[in-house]
Write a protein that holds these residues in place. Structure first.
Motif, PDB file in Angstrom:
ATOM      1  N   VAL A 156       3.472  11.601  16.435  1.00 30.22           N
ATOM      2  CA  VAL A 156       3.250  10.162  16.551  1.00 30.22           C
ATOM      3  C   VAL A 156       3.005   9.543  15.174  1.00 30.22           C
ATOM      4  CG1 VAL A 156       1.547   8.448  17.314  1.00 30.22           C
ATOM      5  CG2 VAL A 156       2.457  10.100  18.940  1.00 30.22           C
ATOM      6  N   LEU A 157       2.176  10.179  14.366  1.00 26.47           N
ATOM      7  CA  LEU A 157       1.881   9.651  13.035  1.00 26.47           C
ATOM      8  C   LEU A 157       3.114   9.705  12.137  1.00 26.47           C
ATOM      9  CD1 LEU A 157      -1.695  11.096  12.385  1.00 26.47           C
ATOM     10  CD2 LEU A 157      -1.030   8.918  13.393  1.00 26.47           C
ATOM     11  N   ALA A 158       3.884  10.796  12.248  1.00 31.51           N
ATOM     12  CA  ALA A 158       5.088  10.932  11.423  1.00 31.51           C
ATOM     13  C   ALA A 158       6.116   9.861  11.783  1.00 31.51           C
ATOM     14  CB  ALA A 158       5.682  12.329  11.597  1.00 31.51           C
ATOM     15  N   LEU A 159       6.334   9.662  13.068  1.00 32.82           N
ATOM     16  CA  LEU A 159       7.288   8.637  13.501  1.00 32.82           C
ATOM     17  C   LEU A 159       6.819   7.248  13.079  1.00 32.82           C
ATOM     18  CD1 LEU A 159       8.147   9.917  17.110  1.00 32.82           C
ATOM     19  CD2 LEU A 159       9.647   9.924  15.103  1.00 32.82           C
ATOM     20  N   ALA A 160       5.517   7.039  13.135  1.00 30.28           N
ATOM     21  CA  ALA A 160       4.972   5.747  12.730  1.00 30.28           C
ATOM     22  C   ALA A 160       5.211   5.495  11.252  1.00 30.28           C
ATOM     23  CB  ALA A 160       3.482   5.693  13.036  1.00 30.28           C
ATOM     24  N   VAL A 161       4.975   6.532  10.440  1.00 33.34           N
ATOM     25  CA  VAL A 161       5.174   6.405   8.996  1.00 33.34           C
ATOM     26  C   VAL A 161       6.644   6.128   8.675  1.00 33.34           C
ATOM     27  CG1 VAL A 161       5.102   7.657   6.807  1.00 33.34           C
ATOM     28  CG2 VAL A 161       3.183   7.809   8.384  1.00 33.34           C
ATOM     29  N   LEU A 162       7.533   6.676   9.491  1.00 34.85           N
ATOM     30  CA  LEU A 162       8.968   6.471   9.283  1.00 34.85           C
ATOM     31  C   LEU A 162       9.428   5.086   9.727  1.00 34.85           C
ATOM     32  CD1 LEU A 162      10.357   9.965  10.392  1.00 34.85           C
ATOM     33  CD2 LEU A 162      10.198   9.054   8.064  1.00 34.85           C
ATOM     34  N   GLY A 163       8.520   4.338  10.340  1.00 36.86           N
ATOM     35  CA  GLY A 163       8.851   2.969  10.729  1.00 36.86           C
ATOM     36  C   GLY A 163       9.492   2.826  12.089  1.00 36.86           C
TER      37      GLY A 163
ATOM     38  N   VAL B 285       6.805   0.991  17.610  1.00 34.69           N
ATOM     39  CA  VAL B 285       5.558   1.558  18.113  1.00 34.69           C
ATOM     40  C   VAL B 285       5.664   1.984  19.571  1.00 34.69           C
ATOM     41  CG1 VAL B 285       4.632  -0.721  18.713  1.00 34.69           C
ATOM     42  CG2 VAL B 285       3.070   1.183  18.340  1.00 34.69           C
ATOM     43  N   MET B 286       6.431   1.259  20.374  1.00 32.92           N
ATOM     44  CA  MET B 286       6.566   1.641  21.782  1.00 32.92           C
ATOM     45  C   MET B 286       7.348   2.936  21.931  1.00 32.92           C
ATOM     46  SD  MET B 286       6.902  -1.929  23.913  1.00 32.92           S
ATOM     47  CE  MET B 286       8.044  -2.774  22.818  1.00 32.92           C
ATOM     48  N   LEU B 287       8.377   3.100  21.103  1.00 34.29           N
ATOM     49  CA  LEU B 287       9.136   4.348  21.128  1.00 34.29           C
ATOM     50  C   LEU B 287       8.281   5.498  20.617  1.00 34.29           C
ATOM     51  CD1 LEU B 287      11.748   5.881  21.605  1.00 34.29           C
ATOM     52  CD2 LEU B 287      12.525   5.180  19.328  1.00 34.29           C
ATOM     53  N   VAL B 288       7.437   5.220  19.629  1.00 30.48           N
ATOM     54  CA  VAL B 288       6.528   6.238  19.095  1.00 30.48           C
ATOM     55  C   VAL B 288       5.598   6.751  20.189  1.00 30.48           C
ATOM     56  CG1 VAL B 288       4.550   6.599  17.573  1.00 30.48           C
ATOM     57  CG2 VAL B 288       6.578   5.435  16.702  1.00 30.48           C
ATOM     58  N   LEU B 289       4.966   5.834  20.920  1.00 36.23           N
ATOM     59  CA  LEU B 289       4.021   6.234  21.959  1.00 36.23           C
ATOM     60  C   LEU B 289       4.726   6.915  23.128  1.00 36.23           C
ATOM     61  CD1 LEU B 289       1.746   3.055  21.912  1.00 36.23           C
ATOM     62  CD2 LEU B 289       1.158   5.342  21.086  1.00 36.23           C
ATOM     63  N   PHE B 290       5.906   6.432  23.485  1.00 40.84           N
ATOM     64  CA  PHE B 290       6.672   7.071  24.558  1.00 40.84           C
ATOM     65  C   PHE B 290       7.046   8.504  24.172  1.00 40.84           C
ATOM     66  CE2 PHE B 290      10.691   8.158  26.671  1.00 40.84           C
ATOM     67  CZ  PHE B 290      10.334   7.963  28.007  1.00 40.84           C
ATOM     68  N   SER B 291       7.457   8.687  22.918  1.00 37.65           N
ATOM     69  CA  SER B 291       7.787  10.035  22.437  1.00 37.65           C
ATOM     70  C   SER B 291       6.565  10.938  22.493  1.00 37.65           C
ATOM     71  CB  SER B 291       8.323   9.959  21.004  1.00 37.65           C
ATOM     72  OG  SER B 291       9.479   9.152  20.934  1.00 37.65           O
ATOM     73  N   GLY B 292       5.388  10.366  22.162  1.00 38.90           N
ATOM     74  CA  GLY B 292       4.156  11.138  22.233  1.00 38.90           C
ATOM     75  C   GLY B 292       3.848  11.587  23.644  1.00 38.90           C
ATOM     76  N   ILE B 293       4.089  10.721  24.618  1.00 40.45           N
ATOM     77  CA  ILE B 293       3.863  11.079  26.024  1.00 40.45           C
ATOM     78  C   ILE B 293       4.777  12.229  26.436  1.00 40.45           C
ATOM     79  CG2 ILE B 293       4.136  10.274  28.404  1.00 40.45           C
ATOM     80  CD1 ILE B 293       3.282   7.497  27.443  1.00 40.45           C
ATOM     81  N   VAL B 294       6.041  12.141  26.049  1.00 40.23           N
ATOM     82  CA  VAL B 294       7.012  13.182  26.409  1.00 40.23           C
ATOM     83  C   VAL B 294       6.652  14.508  25.738  1.00 40.23           C
ATOM     84  CG1 VAL B 294       9.422  13.891  26.211  1.00 40.23           C
ATOM     85  CG2 VAL B 294       8.859  11.523  26.815  1.00 40.23           C
ATOM     86  N   LEU B 295       6.331  14.477  24.469  1.00 41.35           N
ATOM     87  CA  LEU B 295       6.021  15.703  23.738  1.00 41.35           C
ATOM     88  C   LEU B 295       4.742  16.356  24.263  1.00 41.35           C
ATOM     89  CD1 LEU B 295       6.696  17.656  21.489  1.00 41.35           C
ATOM     90  CD2 LEU B 295       5.527  16.143  19.871  1.00 41.35           C
ATOM     91  N   ALA B 296       3.707  15.537  24.485  1.00 44.27           N
ATOM     92  CA  ALA B 296       2.451  16.079  25.004  1.00 44.27           C
ATOM     93  C   ALA B 296       2.657  16.687  26.384  1.00 44.27           C
ATOM     94  CB  ALA B 296       1.391  14.981  25.064  1.00 44.27           C
ATOM     95  N   GLY B 297       3.412  16.008  27.225  1.00 50.45           N
ATOM     96  CA  GLY B 297       3.694  16.543  28.554  1.00 50.45           C
ATOM     97  C   GLY B 297       4.475  17.837  28.482  1.00 50.45           C
ATOM     98  N   GLY B 298       5.421  17.908  27.563  1.00 54.90           N
ATOM     99  CA  GLY B 298       6.210  19.132  27.406  1.00 54.90           C
ATOM    100  C   GLY B 298       5.353  20.306  26.982  1.00 54.90           C
ATOM    101  N   ILE B 299       4.414  20.067  26.085  1.00 45.71           N
ATOM    102  CA  ILE B 299       3.502  21.134  25.652  1.00 45.71           C
ATOM    103  C   ILE B 299       2.634  21.598  26.809  1.00 45.71           C
ATOM    104  CG2 ILE B 299       1.472  21.598  24.206  1.00 45.71           C
ATOM    105  CD1 ILE B 299       2.756  19.836  22.068  1.00 45.71           C
TER     106      ILE B 299
END
Length: 439
Positions: free
Chosen positions: A237-244, A247-261
């Motif tokens: 999430v922080l890396a995607l945020a730094v890359l610009g 923010v909604m895609l960043v948080l959605f990606s975080g949900i998917v990644l956390a769920g996958g783990i």
């Protein structure tokens, strides 16, 4: 558009009287959770009713104005961020991300630097992201874990995150407040950044010193074992945020990644569990979501009834009174600052406040020979200061929702915003930093 009138601001005064006043009264009576006795989304209802009764036009026209405010693009964007932030925080915690991140952080950061380190990390992320909301959504859950593990006050820890987020929001060249301020005042972002930094840096240094002494009493238990892979959602999430990335895609990606783990590493974690955790995050944002929608509608009602116009004209009239010739620049800077600050109090949105007061601020800057870079800097600073310390602002509401604390109690612990406002006022009084008016 109705004629400018101070009466249009009465609904906001009523809301604040009910929301803040009731909390203070219950607190004086020794009632636990005083500021939760009358929730903000309920306290605002009489204010909305008053605004509708005061408005002109047919009832349908009044209600339509309110609904347009509720459906404003900025408001809906915030609501979506709330939902995604809640979902990400809930899922990441359920799969052990918060515990792993906290234990990892405590194993590498000295106890006396816990709060300064949290402020610096948050400030860096917010500067890179250009949004305080996305930063708070990503880091506040970790701060909650830090507070629990170190016995540091929850309000102070969460206030540190909000302060760092507002630092980045104020200085970032990709922040919507920076873009709005520089466009309305007609200056370059890099020039505004330089003047801004000269005010923000002393406030940040004082904040870090204060946080260092507050951290000196931190009681840190021996960090527990952790698995680095569970930290991955936050890192991503922080890396995607730094890359610009949005923010909604960043948080959605975080949900998917956390769920996958969770699905990969926890045998008892299923798709159904993942779904329930996401929904639990949604429900945790219910109060702030409802309040944000209703504030958007109330703000539109006050604007349509001439409340903001009256505010702008009153400040403009006062600024025209001026004073001695040698004090005109100072009077102009104070007028610009007051304009955006009071507009922010009424709209609870720093970007909207800058856009609404931008043309007036530009006119004041031209009349009082205020450098456009200085004008843009002051507008951004005072809008961020007010946005960070009003209990019904999006940042305080999001942070308090994630930490389960009262937004009214939280704002007193957002030390950076208070210090930033103080430094800005001092800079106006002493006339520094200053530059030549651009031709």
């Amino acid at each position: 558009m109705s004629q400018a009138s101070p009466l249009a601001l009465l609904p906001l005064a009523l809301f604040l009287a009910l929301f803040v006043g009731s909390g203070l009264w219950y607190q004086s009576e020794g009632v636990e959770y005083a500021f939760y006795q009358i929730s903000a989304p309920v306290a605002i209802l009489p204010a909305i009713l008053l605004a509708v009764m005061m408005a002109r036009g047919t009832l349908n026209e009044r209600i339509e104005t309110f609904i347009k405010g509720v459906g404003d693009n900025t408001i809906i964007t915030m609501v979506l961020i709330y939902l995604l932030a809640g979902g990400f925080a809930s899922v990441a915690k359920a799969v052990g991300g918060v515990d792993a991140t906290v234990n990892f952080g405590l194993s590498v950061i000295p106890p006396s630097l816990v709060l300064p380190g949290l402020f610096i990390i948050t400030a860096f992320v917010a500067t890179a992201m250009g949004t305080s909301m996305g930063t708070i959504a990503a880091i506040a859950p970790i701060a909650v874990g830090v507070a629990d593990a170190t016995e540091l006050p929850m309000l102070l820890t969460i206030g540190t995150v909000v302060g760092g987020a507002m630092f980045g929001d104020n200085l970032s060249i990709i922040s919507d407040t920076t873009i709005a301020a520089t466009r309305t005042q007609g200056c370059e972002m890099r020039d505004k950044f330089k003047l801004n930094f000269m005010i923000a840096a002393p406030a940040a240094v004082l904040t870090l010193i204060w946080l260092y002494f507050q951290s000196s009493n931190a009681v840190v238990e021996a960090p527990k074992d952790y698995e680095l892979i569970r930290i991955l959602p936050y890192v991503a999430v922080l890396a995607l945020a730094v890359l610009g990335v949005n923010v909604m895609l960043v948080l959605f990606s975080g949900i998917v990644l956390a769920g996958g783990i969770g699905l990969f590493m926890q045998p008892d974690y299923s798709v159904a569990s993942w779904s329930k955790d996401i929904y639990a995050g949604y429900t945790g944002m219910q109060e702030i979501l409802i309040l944000s929608l209703l504030i958007g509608g109330l703000g539109a009602m006050m604007k349509s009834q001439g409340g903001l116009d009256w505010l702008a004209k009153t400040i403009d009239r006062i600024s025209r009174l001026g004073g001695a010739k040698q004090h005109t620049s100072r009077a102009g800077e104070l007028s610009i600052s007051a304009t955006v600050a009071l507009t922010n109090v009424c709209t609870a949105n720093n970007t909207v406040a800058i856009l609404l007061s931008g043309s007036l601020a530009k006119d004041i800057a031209d009349r009082y020979q205020v450098d456009p870079r200085r004008s843009a800097s002051l507008m951004d600073i005072f809008s961020c200061v007010v946005q960070g310390v009003i209990p019904y602002g999006a940042q305080a509401l999001l942070a308090s929702s994630l930490a389960k604390v009262s937004p009214v109690e939280l704002i007193g612990n957002i030390h950076y915003c208070w210090l930033l406002g103080l430094m800005a006022l001092i800079s106006i009084v002493i006339g520094l930093p200053k530059g030549k008016v651009q031709s």
